[in-house]
Design a protein around this motif. Structure first.
Motif, PDB file in Angstrom:
ATOM      1  N   ILE A   1       0.827  -1.072   0.053  1.00  0.00           N
ATOM      2  CA  ILE A   1       0.136  -0.197   0.049  1.00  0.00           C
ATOM      3  C   ILE A   1       0.945   1.180   0.069  1.00  0.00           C
ATOM      4  CG2 ILE A   1      -1.701   1.157   1.281  1.00  0.00           C
ATOM      5  CD1 ILE A   1      -2.789  -1.217   0.348  1.00  0.00           C
ATOM      6  N   GLY A   2       0.512   2.257  -0.733  1.00  0.00           N
ATOM      7  CA  GLY A   2       1.290   3.504  -0.948  1.00  0.00           C
ATOM      8  C   GLY A   2       0.528   4.551  -0.066  1.00  0.00           C
ATOM      9  N   LEU A   3       1.298   5.388   0.887  1.00  0.00           N
ATOM     10  CA  LEU A   3       0.904   6.390   1.259  1.00  0.00           C
ATOM     11  C   LEU A   3       1.763   7.621   0.875  1.00  0.00           C
ATOM     12  CD1 LEU A   3       0.583   5.637   5.125  1.00  0.00           C
ATOM     13  CD2 LEU A   3      -0.851   5.301   3.312  1.00  0.00           C
ATOM     14  N   PRO A   4       0.979   8.708   0.511  1.00  0.00           N
ATOM     15  CA  PRO A   4       1.704   9.866  -0.028  1.00  0.00           C
ATOM     16  C   PRO A   4       2.438  10.673   0.825  1.00  0.00           C
ATOM     17  CG  PRO A   4      -0.609  10.451   0.197  1.00  0.00           C
ATOM     18  CD  PRO A   4      -0.489   9.065   0.707  1.00  0.00           C
ATOM     19  N   GLY A   5       3.623  10.660   0.790  1.00  0.00           N
ATOM     20  CA  GLY A   5       4.608  11.491   1.840  1.00  0.00           C
ATOM     21  C   GLY A   5       5.396  12.300   0.873  1.00  0.00           C
ATOM     22  N   THR A   6       5.098  13.651   1.127  1.00  0.00           N
ATOM     23  CA  THR A   6       5.710  14.516   0.204  1.00  0.00           C
ATOM     24  C   THR A   6       5.355  15.784   0.870  1.00  0.00           C
ATOM     25  OG1 THR A   6       6.518  15.469  -1.671  1.00  0.00           O
ATOM     26  CG2 THR A   6       4.600  14.218  -1.825  1.00  0.00           C
ATOM     27  N   ILE A   7       6.266  16.851   0.878  1.00  0.00           N
ATOM     28  CA  ILE A   7       5.817  18.015   1.103  1.00  0.00           C
ATOM     29  C   ILE A   7       4.929  18.862  -0.047  1.00  0.00           C
ATOM     30  CG2 ILE A   7       7.304  18.629   2.865  1.00  0.00           C
ATOM     31  CD1 ILE A   7       8.635  20.366   1.111  1.00  0.00           C
ATOM     32  N   ASP A   8       5.558  18.311  -1.431  1.00  0.00           N
ATOM     33  CA  ASP A   8       5.098  18.964  -2.521  1.00  0.00           C
ATOM     34  C   ASP A   8       3.295  18.963  -3.022  1.00  0.00           C
ATOM     35  OD1 ASP A   8       7.742  19.557  -2.870  1.00  0.00           O
ATOM     36  OD2 ASP A   8       8.210  17.619  -3.948  1.00  0.00           O
ATOM     37  N   ASN A   9       2.583  17.983  -2.202  1.00  0.00           N
ATOM     38  CA  ASN A   9       1.204  17.790  -2.711  1.00  0.00           C
ATOM     39  C   ASN A   9       0.839  17.648  -4.136  1.00  0.00           C
ATOM     40  OD1 ASN A   9      -1.098  17.743  -1.138  1.00  0.00           O
ATOM     41  ND2 ASN A   9      -1.805  19.420  -2.127  1.00  0.00           N
ATOM     42  N   ASP A  10       1.768  17.061  -4.784  1.00  0.00           N
ATOM     43  CA  ASP A  10       1.829  16.752  -6.163  1.00  0.00           C
ATOM     44  C   ASP A  10       1.511  15.316  -6.724  1.00  0.00           C
ATOM     45  OD1 ASP A  10       4.047  15.541  -5.327  1.00  0.00           O
ATOM     46  OD2 ASP A  10       5.439  16.086  -6.907  1.00  0.00           O
ATOM     47  N   ILE A  11       0.822  14.470  -5.683  1.00  0.00           N
ATOM     48  CA  ILE A  11       0.255  12.977  -6.060  1.00  0.00           C
ATOM     49  C   ILE A  11      -1.089  13.343  -6.841  1.00  0.00           C
ATOM     50  CG2 ILE A  11       0.155  10.871  -5.177  1.00  0.00           C
ATOM     51  CD1 ILE A  11       3.125  11.783  -4.841  1.00  0.00           C
ATOM     52  N   PRO A  12      -1.269  12.375  -7.979  1.00  0.00           N
ATOM     53  CA  PRO A  12      -2.660  12.559  -8.326  1.00  0.00           C
ATOM     54  C   PRO A  12      -3.594  11.864  -7.391  1.00  0.00           C
ATOM     55  CG  PRO A  12      -1.151  11.375  -9.751  1.00  0.00           C
ATOM     56  CD  PRO A  12      -0.335  11.596  -8.472  1.00  0.00           C
ATOM     57  N   TYR A  13      -4.913  12.198  -7.474  1.00  0.00           N
ATOM     58  CA  TYR A  13      -5.932  11.687  -6.684  1.00  0.00           C
ATOM     59  C   TYR A  13      -5.914  11.695  -5.225  1.00  0.00           C
ATOM     60  CZ  TYR A  13      -6.907   9.472 -11.152  1.00  0.00           C
ATOM     61  OH  TYR A  13      -7.174   9.222 -12.605  1.00  0.00           O
TER      62      TYR A  13
ATOM     63  N   ASP B   1      -5.871  15.244  -2.438  1.00  0.00           N
ATOM     64  CA  ASP B   1      -6.096  16.742  -2.231  1.00  0.00           C
ATOM     65  C   ASP B   1      -4.618  16.927  -1.136  1.00  0.00           C
ATOM     66  OD1 ASP B   1      -8.443  16.537  -3.591  1.00  0.00           O
ATOM     67  OD2 ASP B   1      -9.586  16.459  -1.722  1.00  0.00           O
ATOM     68  N   TYR B   2      -4.324  15.855  -0.629  1.00  0.00           N
ATOM     69  CA  TYR B   2      -3.411  16.121   0.515  1.00  0.00           C
ATOM     70  C   TYR B   2      -2.234  15.281   0.677  1.00  0.00           C
ATOM     71  CZ  TYR B   2      -1.619  15.844   5.205  1.00  0.00           C
ATOM     72  OH  TYR B   2      -0.881  15.410   6.189  1.00  0.00           O
ATOM     73  N   THR B   3      -1.025  15.639   0.902  1.00  0.00           N
ATOM     74  CA  THR B   3       0.153  14.744   1.170  1.00  0.00           C
ATOM     75  C   THR B   3       0.791  15.005   2.265  1.00  0.00           C
ATOM     76  OG1 THR B   3       1.733  16.050  -0.123  1.00  0.00           O
ATOM     77  CG2 THR B   3       0.674  14.441  -1.443  1.00  0.00           C
ATOM     78  N   ILE B   4       1.274  14.003   3.051  1.00  0.00           N
ATOM     79  CA  ILE B   4       1.788  14.167   4.252  1.00  0.00           C
ATOM     80  C   ILE B   4       3.060  14.887   4.432  1.00  0.00           C
ATOM     81  CG2 ILE B   4       2.889  12.905   6.377  1.00  0.00           C
ATOM     82  CD1 ILE B   4       1.449  10.368   5.313  1.00  0.00           C
ATOM     83  N   GLY B   5       2.986  16.070   5.255  1.00  0.00           N
ATOM     84  CA  GLY B   5       4.125  17.044   5.033  1.00  0.00           C
ATOM     85  C   GLY B   5       3.523  18.617   4.353  1.00  0.00           C
ATOM     86  N   TYR B   6       2.769  18.392   3.799  1.00  0.00           N
ATOM     87  CA  TYR B   6       2.299  19.458   2.818  1.00  0.00           C
ATOM     88  C   TYR B   6       1.790  20.575   3.777  1.00  0.00           C
ATOM     89  CZ  TYR B   6      -0.789  22.561   0.005  1.00  0.00           C
ATOM     90  OH  TYR B   6      -1.246  23.568  -1.003  1.00  0.00           O
ATOM     91  N   ASP B   7       1.152  20.335   4.973  1.00  0.00           N
ATOM     92  CA  ASP B   7       0.671  21.542   5.900  1.00  0.00           C
ATOM     93  C   ASP B   7       1.833  22.032   6.653  1.00  0.00           C
ATOM     94  OD1 ASP B   7      -1.655  22.981   6.807  1.00  0.00           O
ATOM     95  OD2 ASP B   7      -1.067  22.302   8.895  1.00  0.00           O
TER      96      ASP B   7
ATOM     97  N   LEU C   1      -2.716  -0.487  -4.053  1.00  0.00           N
ATOM     98  CA  LEU C   1      -3.468   0.647  -3.729  1.00  0.00           C
ATOM     99  C   LEU C   1      -2.670   1.887  -3.165  1.00  0.00           C
ATOM    100  CD1 LEU C   1      -6.673  -0.812  -1.965  1.00  0.00           C
ATOM    101  CD2 LEU C   1      -6.403  -0.456  -4.646  1.00  0.00           C
ATOM    102  N   ALA C   2      -3.104   3.118  -3.731  1.00  0.00           N
ATOM    103  CA  ALA C   2      -2.560   4.167  -3.142  1.00  0.00           C
ATOM    104  C   ALA C   2      -3.864   4.803  -2.132  1.00  0.00           C
ATOM    105  CB  ALA C   2      -2.349   5.152  -4.225  1.00  0.00           C
ATOM    106  N   VAL C   3      -3.340   5.393  -1.053  1.00  0.00           N
ATOM    107  CA  VAL C   3      -4.120   6.029  -0.185  1.00  0.00           C
ATOM    108  C   VAL C   3      -4.195   7.483  -0.448  1.00  0.00           C
ATOM    109  CG1 VAL C   3      -4.962   6.445   2.110  1.00  0.00           C
ATOM    110  CG2 VAL C   3      -4.119   4.102   1.520  1.00  0.00           C
ATOM    111  N   GLY C   4      -5.600   8.255  -0.271  1.00  0.00           N
ATOM    112  CA  GLY C   4      -5.635   9.634  -0.422  1.00  0.00           C
ATOM    113  C   GLY C   4      -6.614  10.150   0.379  1.00  0.00           C
TER     114      GLY C   4
END
Lengths: 319, 319, 319, 319
Positions: free
Chosen positions: D120-132, D134-140, D282-285
């Motif tokens: 399973i993939g979790l979106p971890g990047t400050i850039d908030n540039d992952i499809p599907y 609205d939020y990636t871990i670190g963005y805030d 799966l990718a979680v968002g």
């Protein structure tokens, strides 16, 4: 001397870890071994020791609290407990000890020295209440935390034209209150060491509101009076809206400031050098920005002198 | 519509100034004039109005509190007071009003609309307790402030193996407690909307200490119980050291977070656009990240639904 | 003396507003009038003056920047420009001036004094590069801001086992670099006043990584070398991953720390008292924690002495 | 499924540790064992595994960076390297893997799934540039850090009537720039996804200065242009003083915000539950504030959609 111990005692304070790191790194760079003693004097007597390497203190300079834990341990006043402590140290081959803590911990450091284990005391407490030093480790961070909180409280005080009575820490010492009071632009600063007149403070607040000021802040040292009681007293003389606020334990924690990290590093480094010179029974301080030492014995008769001119300074700001 | 008014009412909240700025700038960029009404509905009735220019709101997006001041004003419930308010608005040529505040302020906005002055309500309160919105202006900053304080408290809790019961704001709403509790890694979160079992919490803390955890944090919503009482209850079942801590008014102030500034800007902008469409009597909210509106009337029967799944989430973190 | 002026000159620094507030309040409480002069010496010559009341400086102690604005104005070195300045002051009935700024601004203060307008200089610059003072207004906040940034950079350095070369401000002065370097636990501190050996630094970093350290931080004073160049030099001798980072202008702003607010308040208060004693042509400083004065003339020959023992201290931390 | 692995890959981001903690605690509370895999896919192939207990992740929710370290590892694209990874996992009895990282890391997660190891993939990047999502871990946290820096820069910009062009991170994605731009009250926001007109921006700044504004802030996404080049372009059309500023790596670190801690906790918890349901690839968002999943394959064709309405919103603020 081949091996030294280090412990933290009494209430924790931000910068204690910077001091532990400085002691560890300095000692190792001078060919000594270092043992961390956990839970203060309680751990000393129980033999809760473990070696500290230069790597163990990586990533600690920025941490609040104490990685060695702390504990209050009044039993250390007893002769037979002191002897047990000395036995533990000898068993582990520890020749000298550095104690970081408030005034209570100096008694333990002196007792160890008298039993032949050279010990140096570093002032580690947010309260800044130690004799013969202008500064204690943690004092600057605690002031910064209190000021930050008051900056926030001022927003809501202004929005509602309110007076806030903010209780800050310091036990019987008004140093945090005075420094934070000046930095917060407080309307009044109340400390236990100097008389104050609640009625006069209320009158002054009324004059301020009349001139258009939109809020009032009283910074109250915990040793002077409770915030609730002070607020009630104040409302006897003033017709404004007032609230009491106790900042409490958050003042004890948090990432240490530059000042606390640098001063704790200097003090930890200096303490090891004193031990290397064969000294013991000394308390380290800062006087007029210079590292200084005093016999621990002198501290027991001494009295910390605050910078009471800050009270007059603040009056010039609020007339 | 040529001229609109804006006021803040009830408890202040960080981001209110961002909303005032957004209303002012949006209105001006659409050819409207803006009047700031000071001290909420009290100032509305007293005619405490002054024009707001785009420059007046420079350097305000980053300020806590409200530059228009706020006040509680229950008199606004009276018909004759409402009529006086309407007269003042007409006298100053103000055709519509935007009201930023907690649930009390919606009554005033609805009353104005009923008297022919279109009014829009924006949810401005740190408590996040407004129906039909997932978010209120100031909620994020208050959570951040509370979490920062608990991060500091955790340092001292760990150094002394203590449990802290930390009271956070929110009135009858547990949203701050839940979000801050999860973010702080709390051992337990206690809110008024759900049952809790102090004994079970104490047992769980004992198990944690037994497994080697060095501290305990309970995040307690103010609407559930007093921190002191909760601590006393807890100590009936646990043999650990515990302290009560009330974060209080600092949670209401401070520089707003990105989230609060952006959301407040969106809401203020949207409110002006609703007025430009001739709408009134509406409450603006965020639902599933989208701006939404509801008739203010519906809010009086509605009930805010918190994200109670956070309680289960936190249990998965502490088992 | 009935009326004094105050201006800020050169680069802005956090705490300047606290000093302006202290000057204003102290002067008023001693029966004087105060005029704010905007845009430094440029505004002085242009006559950009306006009265400052005690209320005008409300809510300013916590603001970065300078409410009086600042400007560099080399023209002030010209005799005819100085005469124009004096005329403006006389026209407005201003008898004395307090100048807050960096070393450039002392020339202006001395020129005014020579033309019969007593002037006092306060050291307002983050760089801490003024002779005969251990401290300049803004220095502490700049250090805190730089350290906070490096604490963040360390997170990413550690996650990727990287070295960061972080350029901090200070012009030709290494004080910020030294204090921040010690507080950040830097692996090396590079300043313009002392020799350094890039190869030795690279070797030391390699040894650290070999012992298990997960990151490296070099704090580099801007006056020593560019961060990019230093990084490139470093990579000639090391096989690690290294990045250059320039903290830049954020170091100049932000809410001032307790230290900067308190010291700026003391200095502003003291400056007014010096004027009340009829003194002029003096520069105020802190030496060994005490307020001190020197003839401005002496500053031109003097040299700021940094606390270079910090370099040795840091070496004890990194051996 | 008895044992799962967890790794962080690509650039680190604040909140990754909160996600690691949530995965660990959730898995253990559901009877699973957890192994931490250090240095991302590189460590996976090298077998750099160690068990994670619930206690190991104590005191990590508040830490920036990643306690599992990270690394870029393009070799993972090769079939034989993937097989080696699978062998290592089988050797250690690991049945499934959770990968936290940027878009590169999804390829690895998909490859593992195809080889029979549910991932399973979790979106971890400050850039908030992952499809599907609205939020990636670190963005805030990255937005908060950038906004804090700009708040400080604004102080000095205002004191000197300057324009600052501030480069913020985000690679090819303008999300950080848009959100921070609105929150900072920027005069203009420049992102790579939308056209912009430097001349128009310069004209608008000139109009602002003419109306009395005392500073200008341009927030520039790094993917659009270099800050230096943009500043030079700007100065072709404007006669104001302008400076370029690159915030750089500090945006990657620091204590995570409430939002990042809570969202990372939700995502980590959810990822384990997906594995327990036998799901992989799966990718979680977060979409409209709700947890969602997509086939990782879909992400490769997808495109992240920013909230471009923020650009119009900001224009309403600056007209």
């Amino acid at each position: 001397m081949k091996r030294i111990g280090i412990l933290t005692s009494g209430g924790d304070a931000p910068g204690m870890n910077a001091a532990i790191r400085a002691v560890t790194r300095t000692a190792i760079s001078h060919g000594l071994e270092v043992f961390g003693i956990r839970y203060g004097f309680a751990g000393l007597v129980a033999g809760d020791f473990s070696p500290l390497t230069a790597e163990d203190v990586d990533h600690t300079i920025n941490l609040g609290g104490t990685i060695l834990y702390s504990a209050r341990y009044p039993e250390m006043a007893q002769e037979e407990v002191q002897q047990k402590a000395v036995e533990q140290l000898k068993k582990h081959g520890i020749d000298a000890v550095i104690v970081i803590g408030g005034d209570g911990s100096y008694h333990g450091a002196l007792a160890l020295t008298r039993h032949g284990i050279n010990s140096i005391g570093l002032p580690g407490t947010i309260d800044n209440d130690i004799p013969y030093t202008d500064y204690t480790i943690g004092y600057d961070t605690a002031c910064e935390t209190a000021m930050d909180a008051i900056d926030k409280i001022r927003d809501t005080a202004s929005s509602h034209h309110r007076v806030f009575v903010v209780n800050v820490m310091g036990r019987e010492c008004g140093d945090i209150a005075m420094r934070v009071g000046v930095a917060s632009g407080a309307d009044a600063i109340v400390i236990p060491e100097r008389p104050y007149d609640v009625k006069e403070i209320a009158e002054s607040l009324k004059r301020s509101f009349a001139k258009g000021k939109d809020h009032g802040i009283i910074v109250l040292a915990e040793g002077a009076m409770s915030a609730d009681k002070f607020k009630d007293e104040l409302l006897k003389y003033g017709d404004f809206d007032a609230r009491a606020n106790v900042l409490a334990h958050m003042q004890r924690g948090g990432r240490p400031t530059v000042e606390d990290r640098v001063n704790a590093t200097k003090m930890g480094n200096y303490a090891v050098k004193l031990l290397l010179e064969g000294k013991g029974g000394l308390a380290v301080g800062f006087e007029n920005n210079e590292l200084s030492t005093h016999d621990i014995l002198d501290l027991f008769d001494g009295k910390h002198e605050g910078d009471y001119a800050l009270l007059d300074l603040n009056k010039d700001m609020t007339k």
